[in-house]
Structure formats: structure tokens, C-alpha cells
Design a protein around this motif. Structure first.
Motif, mmCIF file in Angstrom:
data_model
loop_
_atom_site.group_PDB
_atom_site.id
_atom_site.type_symbol
_atom_site.label_atom_id
_atom_site.label_comp_id
_atom_site.label_asym_id
_atom_site.label_seq_id
_atom_site.Cartn_x
_atom_site.Cartn_y
_atom_site.Cartn_z
ATOM 1 N N LEU A 1 0.894 -1.082 0.111
ATOM 2 C CA LEU A 1 -0.047 -0.069 0.079
ATOM 3 C C LEU A 1 0.949 1.260 -0.074
ATOM 4 O O LEU A 1 1.735 1.455 1.073
ATOM 5 N N LYS A 2 0.743 1.964 -0.964
ATOM 6 C CA LYS A 2 1.193 3.691 -1.034
ATOM 7 C C LYS A 2 0.320 4.422 -0.797
ATOM 8 O O LYS A 2 -0.719 4.457 -1.245
ATOM 9 N N TYR A 3 0.828 5.444 0.097
ATOM 10 C CA TYR A 3 -0.146 6.441 0.588
ATOM 11 C C TYR A 3 0.923 7.676 1.237
ATOM 12 O O TYR A 3 1.763 7.565 1.671
ATOM 13 N N PRO A 4 -0.060 8.902 1.394
ATOM 14 C CA PRO A 4 0.648 10.063 1.860
ATOM 15 C C PRO A 4 0.610 10.033 3.237
ATOM 16 O O PRO A 4 -0.486 9.493 4.022
ATOM 17 N N VAL A 5 1.487 10.733 3.942
ATOM 18 C CA VAL A 5 1.552 10.889 5.363
ATOM 19 C C VAL A 5 0.516 11.861 5.846
ATOM 20 O O VAL A 5 0.206 11.780 7.027
ATOM 21 N N ALA A 6 -0.049 12.606 4.855
ATOM 22 C CA ALA A 6 -1.263 13.351 5.203
ATOM 23 C C ALA A 6 -1.889 13.754 4.001
ATOM 24 O O ALA A 6 -1.462 13.635 2.778
ATOM 25 N N PHE A 7 -3.169 13.897 3.985
ATOM 26 C CA PHE A 7 -4.205 14.430 3.035
ATOM 27 C C PHE A 7 -4.303 15.974 2.776
ATOM 28 O O PHE A 7 -4.724 16.580 3.688
ATOM 29 N N GLU A 8 -3.833 16.409 1.654
ATOM 30 C CA GLU A 8 -4.251 17.753 1.414
ATOM 31 C C GLU A 8 -4.647 18.010 0.038
ATOM 32 O O GLU A 8 -4.847 17.111 -0.783
ATOM 33 N N GLU B 1 -16.527 16.332 1.636
ATOM 34 C CA GLU B 1 -15.641 17.203 0.742
ATOM 35 C C GLU B 1 -14.576 16.850 0.055
ATOM 36 O O GLU B 1 -14.134 17.334 -0.975
ATOM 37 N N ARG B 2 -13.990 15.531 0.522
ATOM 38 C CA ARG B 2 -12.776 14.880 0.045
ATOM 39 C C ARG B 2 -13.032 13.576 0.001
ATOM 40 O O ARG B 2 -12.972 12.731 0.753
ATOM 41 N N PRO B 3 -13.372 13.165 -1.540
ATOM 42 C CA PRO B 3 -13.674 11.706 -1.680
ATOM 43 C C PRO B 3 -12.397 10.834 -1.620
ATOM 44 O O PRO B 3 -11.196 11.510 -1.597
ATOM 45 N N PHE B 4 -12.351 9.496 -1.124
ATOM 46 C CA PHE B 4 -11.357 8.692 -0.858
ATOM 47 C C PHE B 4 -11.203 7.835 -2.358
ATOM 48 O O PHE B 4 -12.267 7.232 -2.737
ATOM 49 N N PHE B 5 -9.956 7.722 -2.694
ATOM 50 C CA PHE B 5 -9.817 6.670 -3.981
ATOM 51 C C PHE B 5 -8.817 5.678 -3.492
ATOM 52 O O PHE B 5 -7.755 5.981 -3.214
ATOM 53 N N ARG C 1 -13.956 4.653 -5.849
ATOM 54 C CA ARG C 1 -14.196 5.956 -5.459
ATOM 55 C C ARG C 1 -15.310 5.825 -4.376
ATOM 56 O O ARG C 1 -16.302 5.493 -4.485
ATOM 57 N N VAL C 2 -14.858 6.455 -3.283
ATOM 58 C CA VAL C 2 -15.748 6.355 -1.715
ATOM 59 C C VAL C 2 -15.734 7.375 -1.214
ATOM 60 O O VAL C 2 -14.874 8.418 -1.270
ATOM 61 N N TYR C 3 -16.718 7.600 -0.100
ATOM 62 C CA TYR C 3 -16.893 8.863 0.687
ATOM 63 C C TYR C 3 -16.410 8.363 2.160
ATOM 64 O O TYR C 3 -15.599 8.886 2.980
ATOM 65 N N GLY C 4 -17.335 7.659 2.611
ATOM 66 C CA GLY C 4 -17.241 7.232 3.945
ATOM 67 C C GLY C 4 -17.740 5.807 4.056
ATOM 68 O O GLY C 4 -19.183 5.685 3.773
ATOM 69 N N THR C 5 -17.153 4.589 4.032
ATOM 70 C CA THR C 5 -17.727 3.438 3.817
ATOM 71 C C THR C 5 -16.765 2.256 4.258
ATOM 72 O O THR C 5 -15.545 2.462 4.640
ATOM 73 N N GLU C 6 -17.338 0.877 4.297
ATOM 74 C CA GLU C 6 -16.261 -0.044 4.411
ATOM 75 C C GLU C 6 -16.374 -1.271 3.367
ATOM 76 O O GLU C 6 -17.499 -1.518 3.014
ATOM 77 N N PHE C 7 -15.204 -1.587 2.765
ATOM 78 C CA PHE C 7 -15.163 -2.201 1.781
ATOM 79 C C PHE C 7 -13.946 -3.005 1.503
ATOM 80 O O PHE C 7 -12.964 -2.647 2.283
ATOM 81 N N ASN C 8 -13.639 -4.149 0.661
ATOM 82 C CA ASN C 8 -12.606 -4.740 0.572
ATOM 83 C C ASN C 8 -12.153 -4.909 -0.988
ATOM 84 O O ASN C 8 -13.228 -5.106 -1.816
#
Length: 389
Positions: free
Chosen positions: A207-214, A235-239, A248-255
Motif C-alpha cells: 500500500l502506497k499512501y501520503p503521510v497526510a491528505f491535502e 468534501e474529499r472523496p477517497f480513492f 471512489r468512496v466517501y465514508g464506507t467499509e469495503f474490501n
């Protein structure tokens, strides 16, 4: 014991453990228990089996008639009238294990469990270390039970707890770097991102990810399998981005699972997810309990309703297979136990098996169960498993 008697006793045992045994049926079961000492021993083994006991509460909530009917159909035992209301849970797959375990020693008196053909038995699974790669290329080994603060970016320190890494939601003027977590075969890890999103990483996952989301979006990159509990932020979708598709999600649980050679599975537990294949503008919107399967061969996406437990219980330490091909099952076991698997027969790949068992058991126990159900033979030599019929 005749096939009819076996079916009758299996039915009585099923009803006993699901709490639906009638007084008359209890008399018949008691009579069977008194017939032979091994009947009593096998009954007590099943009653005291810790794996079954841990799932007992769930099992009791299942429509056992429907589950039993599906097992009978799978074994070619014919159809019977179904009773009751189906509760959607994969405990239906416990039926073959229970019955298989019972008949392991019944069919021919004191018949012993069929041994695996093995030159050297595989060792008990040993948890492996996770690798954290920082933006400057530095790699850190995250020991499983250590708890400490570690520096992962410019002036940024995060907490490492037992099997988990927790990032802060504030970085101030710190440059936003990217970190990479690599979970090897046989390992697993948990991660809390800077926005509060929790991620469960399965074996053989990156998993590659930023240390903070801007900015206006939150984006991570996945290879392997991970379960996401996404923090809500309208305001900030999660990809979640993979090589072939984006969720593409907003607030959810998925695999999301990219590990299969056949394709990518996205399974939604709750909330809302939109899946888009790379190079296409079409978005497949999932509802809870739906899966989007991207077929690498055809390039098509199939959306269908599924039992989400079949695809998510891995994060609770369980293997769950429901009429899954032996080829697919061995692919899963290979990733977890870090073994190489070779099929000496193409027909063996197409055999199907259902089972529900702990991931932390030795692989021998799982292979014994598959052998008993399908008749295949596993030859183990070091960390190589050969499958033949």
C-alpha cells in the motif's frame, strides 16, 4: 454403517448443535451414542472442538435446513423439502466440515485420518516482519509486538503499536511525503491513515499512501488485498487505485483484492462505492453486499450480490471457502503460508471445496480436510506442495 444411517445421524447431530433436536430425535441420538465407544468419542471431539465453539453462536443463527440442503445437493444426495428462513451467512460451509469430521472416523469403525504424503511436514506459521519504506528510500522493519514512535517524514513522527501504524491528522508546515507498507507472505498489518481511515492489509500486499491528505481528494495505491474503513469526509472523496481499476468512496467499509490471477474483486460491506476500469469512463456503483469483479481476460466488470463474510473474514483470522475451486483455494493458501503449489493434474484444479477454518493452524490440518472432502493427495516437501488425484 449404511448411507441412510449416516445421513440420519448427520441430521441428528446437525439439529443437536443448532438447538432444534426434538425429544424423539434425542432418544435416537442417545441410542447411537451408546452403540459404540468411538461414537461417543467422536461426539465429544466435535462438541469440544474450539474452532467450532468459537463460531457456535453464529452457527445457531443460520437456517440449518437450507445449509444442510445445499450440502446434500453438493454431495449428490438428492433434494429434500426446505424449512425456515434463510439467514445469509457463510456458516453454511461449516456443514461439510462438521459432517466430514464426524465421518472421518465412523465409516469403517476406527478408521484413522488419511495421512498426507509428506517427506517433511511444514512448520507452524511464523509471523513475518512488515517493511515500511519512506520517501527517501529508507526501509524500516516493523517488528510485530514493538510499541514506539518512529519518524516517517520531515518533522513527522507516528506511533507504532502491536501490528499497527497510526498517523497523526496534523502535519503543520511539514512537506507531505509518501510512505509504502509492504506486507510479505504469511504476514498481516493494520494502518490508520492521517484522516482516521483504518486499513487492514492482508498477506502479500503493498500500500502506497501520503503521510497526510491535502487538497480536494484522498488517494492511496494498492497491490494485494486490503479492507478499508474510510473516515467520512463529504468534501474529499477517497480513492483506492490499483493497476486496472479505481474505487471512489466517501465514508464506507469495503474490501479490494487484486491478488487473483483472474481479476480484481471489490466487495462493499456498507456505504457506497463507485468502481471505474482504467481507460473507461463508466462507473459501476455498488450497493451494500454487492461485489464488482473485473475479469482480466475479458476486460468486463460483473456486479452481483454476495455474502460479504466470504470475502472479509480474513481480517478476523479466518479462511472461508464456499464451493471454491481447488486452484483458487491453493492460490490463497500459497500466499498465506508462503509455499509453492504445483498441480500434477488439470482436473484437480477444477474440484470444489467448502470450508471455514482458522488461518493460524498448520497447513497440514487444512489439507487433511480438503483431502477428506475431495480425495486429492497432497505431497509436501519442504515448502513445496504437489497436488494430484
Amino acid at each position: 454403517m449404511s448411507s441412510a444411517n449416516k445421513n440420519e445421524i448427520s441430521c441428528l447431530l446437525r439439529k443437536y448443535f443448532s438447538g432444534t433436536l426434538s425429544p424423539g430425535e434425542k432418544i435416537r441420538l442417545d441410542s447411537w451414542l451408546e452403540e459404540r465407544e468411538e461414537h461417543r468419542v467422536l461426539f465429544e471431539r466435535l462438541h469440544n472442538d474450539t474452532r467450532f465453539a468459537e463460531e457456535y453462536g453464529v452457527f445457531r443463527r443460520v437456517d440449518t435446513e437450507r445449509a444442510w440442503e445445499r450440502f446434500r445437493e453438493g454431495q449428490g444426495l438428492g433434494r429434500r423439502r426446505r424449512i425456515g428462513t434463510w439467514v445469509r451467512y457463510a456458516a453454511v460451509i461449516m456443514i461439510p466440515l462438521i459432517v466430514g469430521g464426524i465421518w472421518w472416523g465412523i465409516s469403517s469403525g476406527r478408521k484413522e485420518k488419511q495421512p498426507l504424503v509428506a517427506q517433511k511436514s511444514l512448520p507452524v506459521l511464523r509471523k513475518t516482519d512488515v517493511i515500511l519504506e519512506l520517501a527517501d528510500g529508507k526501509k524500516m522493519v516493523l517488528k510485530g509486538k514493538q510499541e514506539k514512535m518512529i519518524q516517517v517524514g520531515e518533522k513527522l513522527v507516528v506511533k507504532q503499536a502491536a501490528g499497527e501504524l497510526v498517523y497523526s491528522d496534523s502535519v503543520g508546515n511539514t512537506r507531505v511525503d509518501t510512505n509504502i507498507l509492504r506486507v510479505p507472505k504469511g504476514g498481516e498489518f493494520k494502518l490508520q491513515l492521517a484522516d482516521g481511515t483504518r486499513v487492514y492489509l492482508n498477506s502479500a500486499t503493498k500500500l502506497k499512501y501520503p503521510v497526510a491528505f491535502e487538497g480536494e481528494e484522498r488517494r492511496v495505491y494498492l497491490e494485494g488485498e486490503a479492507y478499508f474503513e474510510v473516515a467520512k469526509d463529504a468534501e474529499r472523496p477517497f480513492f483506492v487505485v490499483t493497476d486496472e481499476m479505481t474505487a471512489r468512496v466517501y465514508g464506507t467499509e469495503f474490501n479490494v483484492n487484486t491478488s487473483s490471477e483472474n481479476g480484481v474483486r471489490t466487495v462493499l460491506v456498507e456505504g457506497k462505492v463507485g468502481v471505474t476500469v482504467r481507460g473507461s469512463e463508466r462507473e459501476y456503483v455498488l450497493k451494500p453486499s454487492e461485489m464488482a469483479f473485473y475479469d482480466r481476460g475479458s476486460g468486463k466488470v460483473d456486479v452481483r450480490e454476495v455474502d460479504t463474510d466470504l470475502y472479509t473474514l480474513w481480517r478476523k483470522g479466518m479462511f472461508v471457502f464456499e464451493r471454491e475451486s481447488l486452484e483458487s483455494i491453493m492460490e490463497t493458501l500459497s500466499a498465506w503460508y508462503d509455499v509453492e503449489v504445483f498441480f500434477q493434474s488439470e482436473s484437480a484444479k477444477r474440484l470444489h471445496f467448502s470450508g471455514h477454518m482458522k488461518r493460524y493452524e498448520q497447513i497440514d490440518e487444512i489439507l487433511h480436510a480438503i483431502t477428506d472432502a475431495t480425495g486429492v493427495v497432497f505431497t509436501i516437501n519442504g515448502k513445496t506442495v504437489c497436488v494430484s488425484r
